[in-house]
Design a protein around this motif. Structure first.
Motif, PDB file in Angstrom:
ATOM      1  N   VAL A   1       0.869  -1.181   0.000  1.00  0.00           N
ATOM      2  CA  VAL A   1       0.000   0.000   0.000  1.00  0.00           C
ATOM      3  C   VAL A   1       0.907   1.233   0.000  1.00  0.00           C
ATOM      4  CG1 VAL A   1      -1.808   1.264   1.197  1.00  0.00           C
ATOM      5  CG2 VAL A   1      -1.803  -1.241   1.246  1.00  0.00           C
ATOM      6  N   LEU A   2       0.972   1.907  -1.132  1.00  0.00           N
ATOM      7  CA  LEU A   2       1.830   3.085  -1.288  1.00  0.00           C
ATOM      8  C   LEU A   2       1.041   4.337  -0.907  1.00  0.00           C
ATOM      9  CD1 LEU A   2       4.354   4.589  -2.273  1.00  0.00           C
ATOM     10  CD2 LEU A   2       3.427   4.434  -4.607  1.00  0.00           C
ATOM     11  N   LEU A   3       1.520   5.044   0.097  1.00  0.00           N
ATOM     12  CA  LEU A   3       0.869   6.259   0.576  1.00  0.00           C
ATOM     13  C   LEU A   3       1.596   7.475   0.011  1.00  0.00           C
ATOM     14  CD1 LEU A   3       0.435   5.275   4.344  1.00  0.00           C
ATOM     15  CD2 LEU A   3      -1.236   5.021   2.488  1.00  0.00           C
ATOM     16  N   LEU A   4       0.859   8.342  -0.651  1.00  0.00           N
ATOM     17  CA  LEU A   4       1.431   9.589  -1.155  1.00  0.00           C
ATOM     18  C   LEU A   4       0.962  10.744  -0.283  1.00  0.00           C
ATOM     19  CD1 LEU A   4       1.168   9.161  -5.031  1.00  0.00           C
ATOM     20  CD2 LEU A   4       3.051   8.590  -3.485  1.00  0.00           C
ATOM     21  N   PRO A   5       1.802  11.776  -0.111  1.00  0.00           N
ATOM     22  CA  PRO A   5       1.474  12.884   0.790  1.00  0.00           C
ATOM     23  C   PRO A   5       0.081  13.461   0.528  1.00  0.00           C
ATOM     24  CG  PRO A   5       3.723  13.088   0.022  1.00  0.00           C
ATOM     25  CD  PRO A   5       3.116  11.958  -0.757  1.00  0.00           C
TER      26      PRO A   5
ATOM     27  N   PRO B   1      -4.077  11.822  -2.670  1.00  0.00           N
ATOM     28  CA  PRO B   1      -5.163  12.806  -2.559  1.00  0.00           C
ATOM     29  C   PRO B   1      -5.794  13.077  -3.914  1.00  0.00           C
ATOM     30  CG  PRO B   1      -3.033  13.896  -2.499  1.00  0.00           C
ATOM     31  CD  PRO B   1      -2.748  12.426  -2.466  1.00  0.00           C
ATOM     32  N   SER B   2      -7.010  13.573  -3.886  1.00  0.00           N
ATOM     33  CA  SER B   2      -7.701  13.932  -5.126  1.00  0.00           C
ATOM     34  C   SER B   2      -8.371  15.292  -4.935  1.00  0.00           C
ATOM     35  CB  SER B   2      -8.751  12.883  -5.474  1.00  0.00           C
ATOM     36  OG  SER B   2      -9.427  13.213  -6.661  1.00  0.00           O
ATOM     37  N   PRO B   3      -8.049  16.251  -5.843  1.00  0.00           N
ATOM     38  CA  PRO B   3      -7.100  16.144  -6.957  1.00  0.00           C
ATOM     39  C   PRO B   3      -5.661  16.144  -6.461  1.00  0.00           C
ATOM     40  CG  PRO B   3      -7.884  18.383  -6.777  1.00  0.00           C
ATOM     41  CD  PRO B   3      -8.681  17.591  -5.777  1.00  0.00           C
ATOM     42  N   LEU B   4      -4.745  15.712  -7.311  1.00  0.00           N
ATOM     43  CA  LEU B   4      -3.332  15.691  -6.944  1.00  0.00           C
ATOM     44  C   LEU B   4      -2.818  17.127  -6.848  1.00  0.00           C
ATOM     45  CD1 LEU B   4      -2.203  12.805  -9.301  1.00  0.00           C
ATOM     46  CD2 LEU B   4      -2.434  12.696  -6.811  1.00  0.00           C
ATOM     47  N   PRO B   5      -2.321  17.543  -5.691  1.00  0.00           N
ATOM     48  CA  PRO B   5      -1.926  18.948  -5.525  1.00  0.00           C
ATOM     49  C   PRO B   5      -0.466  19.231  -5.859  1.00  0.00           C
ATOM     50  CG  PRO B   5      -1.918  17.852  -3.406  1.00  0.00           C
ATOM     51  CD  PRO B   5      -2.303  16.804  -4.430  1.00  0.00           C
ATOM     52  N   TYR B   6       0.243  18.236  -6.414  1.00  0.00           N
ATOM     53  CA  TYR B   6       1.667  18.427  -6.678  1.00  0.00           C
ATOM     54  C   TYR B   6       2.066  17.545  -7.864  1.00  0.00           C
ATOM     55  CZ  TYR B   6       1.223  14.357  -3.593  1.00  0.00           C
ATOM     56  OH  TYR B   6       0.802  13.190  -3.010  1.00  0.00           O
ATOM     57  N   PRO B   7       3.168  17.902  -8.536  1.00  0.00           N
ATOM     58  CA  PRO B   7       3.652  17.043  -9.630  1.00  0.00           C
ATOM     59  C   PRO B   7       4.201  15.737  -9.060  1.00  0.00           C
ATOM     60  CG  PRO B   7       5.191  18.838  -9.225  1.00  0.00           C
ATOM     61  CD  PRO B   7       3.979  19.129  -8.391  1.00  0.00           C
ATOM     62  N   LEU B   8       4.086  14.669  -9.824  1.00  0.00           N
ATOM     63  CA  LEU B   8       4.577  13.369  -9.375  1.00  0.00           C
ATOM     64  C   LEU B   8       6.041  13.207  -9.759  1.00  0.00           C
ATOM     65  CD1 LEU B   8       1.518  11.203 -10.442  1.00  0.00           C
ATOM     66  CD2 LEU B   8       2.079  12.000  -8.140  1.00  0.00           C
ATOM     67  N   PRO B   9       6.861  12.727  -8.848  1.00  0.00           N
ATOM     68  CA  PRO B   9       8.279  12.535  -9.174  1.00  0.00           C
ATOM     69  C   PRO B   9       8.451  11.533 -10.319  1.00  0.00           C
ATOM     70  CG  PRO B   9       7.880  12.325  -6.808  1.00  0.00           C
ATOM     71  CD  PRO B   9       6.540  12.361  -7.466  1.00  0.00           C
TER      72      PRO B   9
ATOM     73  N   ASP C   1      -8.865   6.588  -4.420  1.00  0.00           N
ATOM     74  CA  ASP C   1      -8.992   8.046  -4.339  1.00  0.00           C
ATOM     75  C   ASP C   1      -8.190   8.637  -5.501  1.00  0.00           C
ATOM     76  OD1 ASP C   1      -9.885  10.435  -3.313  1.00  0.00           O
ATOM     77  OD2 ASP C   1      -9.174  10.071  -1.298  1.00  0.00           O
ATOM     78  N   GLY C   2      -7.217   9.499  -5.253  1.00  0.00           N
ATOM     79  CA  GLY C   2      -6.412  10.054  -6.343  1.00  0.00           C
ATOM     80  C   GLY C   2      -5.410   9.076  -6.920  1.00  0.00           C
ATOM     81  N   GLY C   3      -5.290   7.884  -6.319  1.00  0.00           N
ATOM     82  CA  GLY C   3      -4.364   6.885  -6.832  1.00  0.00           C
ATOM     83  C   GLY C   3      -4.722   6.417  -8.228  1.00  0.00           C
ATOM     84  N   GLY C   4      -6.004   6.436  -8.567  1.00  0.00           N
ATOM     85  CA  GLY C   4      -6.407   6.070  -9.922  1.00  0.00           C
ATOM     86  C   GLY C   4      -5.849   7.037 -10.947  1.00  0.00           C
ATOM     87  N   GLU C   5      -5.843   8.316 -10.592  1.00  0.00           N
ATOM     88  CA  GLU C   5      -5.287   9.320 -11.500  1.00  0.00           C
ATOM     89  C   GLU C   5      -3.775   9.144 -11.637  1.00  0.00           C
ATOM     90  OE1 GLU C   5      -5.562  14.154 -12.222  1.00  0.00           O
ATOM     91  OE2 GLU C   5      -6.814  13.181 -10.698  1.00  0.00           O
ATOM     92  N   VAL C   6      -3.106   8.720 -10.570  1.00  0.00           N
ATOM     93  CA  VAL C   6      -1.673   8.430 -10.644  1.00  0.00           C
ATOM     94  C   VAL C   6      -1.413   7.329 -11.665  1.00  0.00           C
ATOM     95  CG1 VAL C   6       0.325   7.569  -9.377  1.00  0.00           C
ATOM     96  CG2 VAL C   6      -1.231   9.184  -8.277  1.00  0.00           C
ATOM     97  N   LEU C   7      -2.193   6.249 -11.594  1.00  0.00           N
ATOM     98  CA  LEU C   7      -2.011   5.140 -12.536  1.00  0.00           C
ATOM     99  C   LEU C   7      -2.321   5.588 -13.961  1.00  0.00           C
ATOM    100  CD1 LEU C   7      -3.500   2.077 -10.609  1.00  0.00           C
ATOM    101  CD2 LEU C   7      -1.138   2.889 -10.690  1.00  0.00           C
ATOM    102  N   ALA C   8      -3.329   6.446 -14.116  1.00  0.00           N
ATOM    103  CA  ALA C   8      -3.666   6.949 -15.457  1.00  0.00           C
ATOM    104  C   ALA C   8      -2.499   7.734 -16.036  1.00  0.00           C
ATOM    105  CB  ALA C   8      -4.920   7.813 -15.393  1.00  0.00           C
TER     106      ALA C   8
END
Length: 324
Positions: A19-23, A90-98, A117-124
């Motif tokens: 389970v990867l947790l993003l800030p 988080p959704s929406p993603l408030p920062y650029p992804l590394p 949550d916003g993890g789906g947008e990360v995968l997209a």
């Protein structure tokens, strides 16, 4: 009872779930994701799931509530192999992804991946949902659909499509994980985990998120919003299209044009869809007699209700109850 242990003729193999947790992640989504798996282990007496929390680096990850969460591993020392990798963001993603995160996720292509949550947008963004159905939080559906047209975005609670999982976050994660437990270890155990959390029932994947009416209709004219509001308020005694038009002070033809332009349906068809969805909700969530439900959604005949329901959903009201 909660103290009873589910017995397996042959216990399922342990699945390792990262389970990867993003800030900025949601604590509710995290708990709804992880705790059902841990309770499944407890109630089954088996180590069905080994849950490992991950972060971008070795530092604690702060949630949306600014609570720091210490994780088991950073990306660089994440254990392999993982059977399932779930991303909570988080959704929406408030920062650029590394860039290194995107590359790390792409290396997991072919594994079972999930976005909560916003993890789906990360995968997209990684191209890992191309050609898959994906459930995202409803406020992000339009933007993500436009940005990633090869992803089949839905407004359901969650989606499990082949080796991809996604959900709208919050308590929808609980329903998704209960469905996973049912698939892995049986409906009986999933039901007992649901009871542990005092859930009345496990919601199904095809159930829609509750989207506010104005958001559903976007920039539609107020007269159309009022027409749908009238429909939703008059389920038991449906109004005719002419009666709706008269209430709104527009012509029947004008009302039909609005429905066709903004909802791609004639008023009567849209109204029927509302009534049958209300019927399905009652069939799934209550013990109300099928005949009573038919009357409550505007059908004077049980046979007519059953036929309309089967034509719309592909199964009869009685069969719907057996599915649940």
């Amino acid at each position: 009872m909660a103290s009873e242990v589910t017995r397996f003729a042959r216990p399922p193999a342990t699945q390792r779930i990262g389970v990867l947790l993003l800030p900025g992640f949601s604590l509710l989504t995290q708990a709804s994701c992880v705790e059902p798996l841990l309770i499944a282990n407890q109630l089954s007496g088996c180590n069905l799931y080994q849950v490992l929390t991950l972060s971008l680096d070795a530092e604690p990850v702060r949630s949306a509530a600014q609570l720091a969460c210490i994780t088991d591993h950073a990306l660089d020392d994440a254990p392999a192999p993982l059977d399932i990798l779930l991303v909570i963001a988080p959704s929406p993603l408030p920062y650029p992804l590394p860039a290194r995160l995107l590359e790390w996720l792409r290396q997991r292509h072919g594994k079972t991946l999930g976005g909560l949550d916003g993890g789906g947008e990360v995968l997209a963004r990684c191209g890992l949902l191309d050609g898959y159905r994906a459930a995202l939080p409803w406020p992000r559906v339009s933007a993500v659909s436009q940005g990633y047209p090869t992803v089949v975005i839905t407004q359901t609670l969650f989606e499990i499509d082949r080796n991809r999982m996604s959900c709208a976050g919050g308590t929808a994660a609980l329903d998704m994980m209960l469905t996973l437990i049912a698939r892995d270890a049986g409906a009986e155990l999933a039901g007992r985990v649901s009871e542990h959390f005092a859930c009345e029932r496990i919601r199904l994947a095809d159930e829609p998120q509750h989207v506010p009416l104005r958001s559903r209709l976007g920039h539609a004219p107020q007269s159309l919003v009022e027409a749908v509001t009238l429909m939703e308020a008059n389920i038991e005694e449906p109004l005719s299209t002419l009666e709706l038009a008269e209430h709104l002070g527009v012509s029947r033809r004008q009302l039909e044009r609005l429905f066709k332009k903004y909802l791609q349906a004639v008023p009567s068809r849209y109204y029927l869809d509302l009534r049958l969805k209300e019927a399905r909700k009652r069939l799934r969530e209550s013990d109300q007699a099928i005949g009573e439900i038919a009357l409550a959604v505007g059908f004077s005949s049980g046979a007519h209700f059953s036929t309309a329901y089967r034509n719309h959903f592909g199964l009869t009201p009685r069969e719907e109850r057996l599915v649940v």
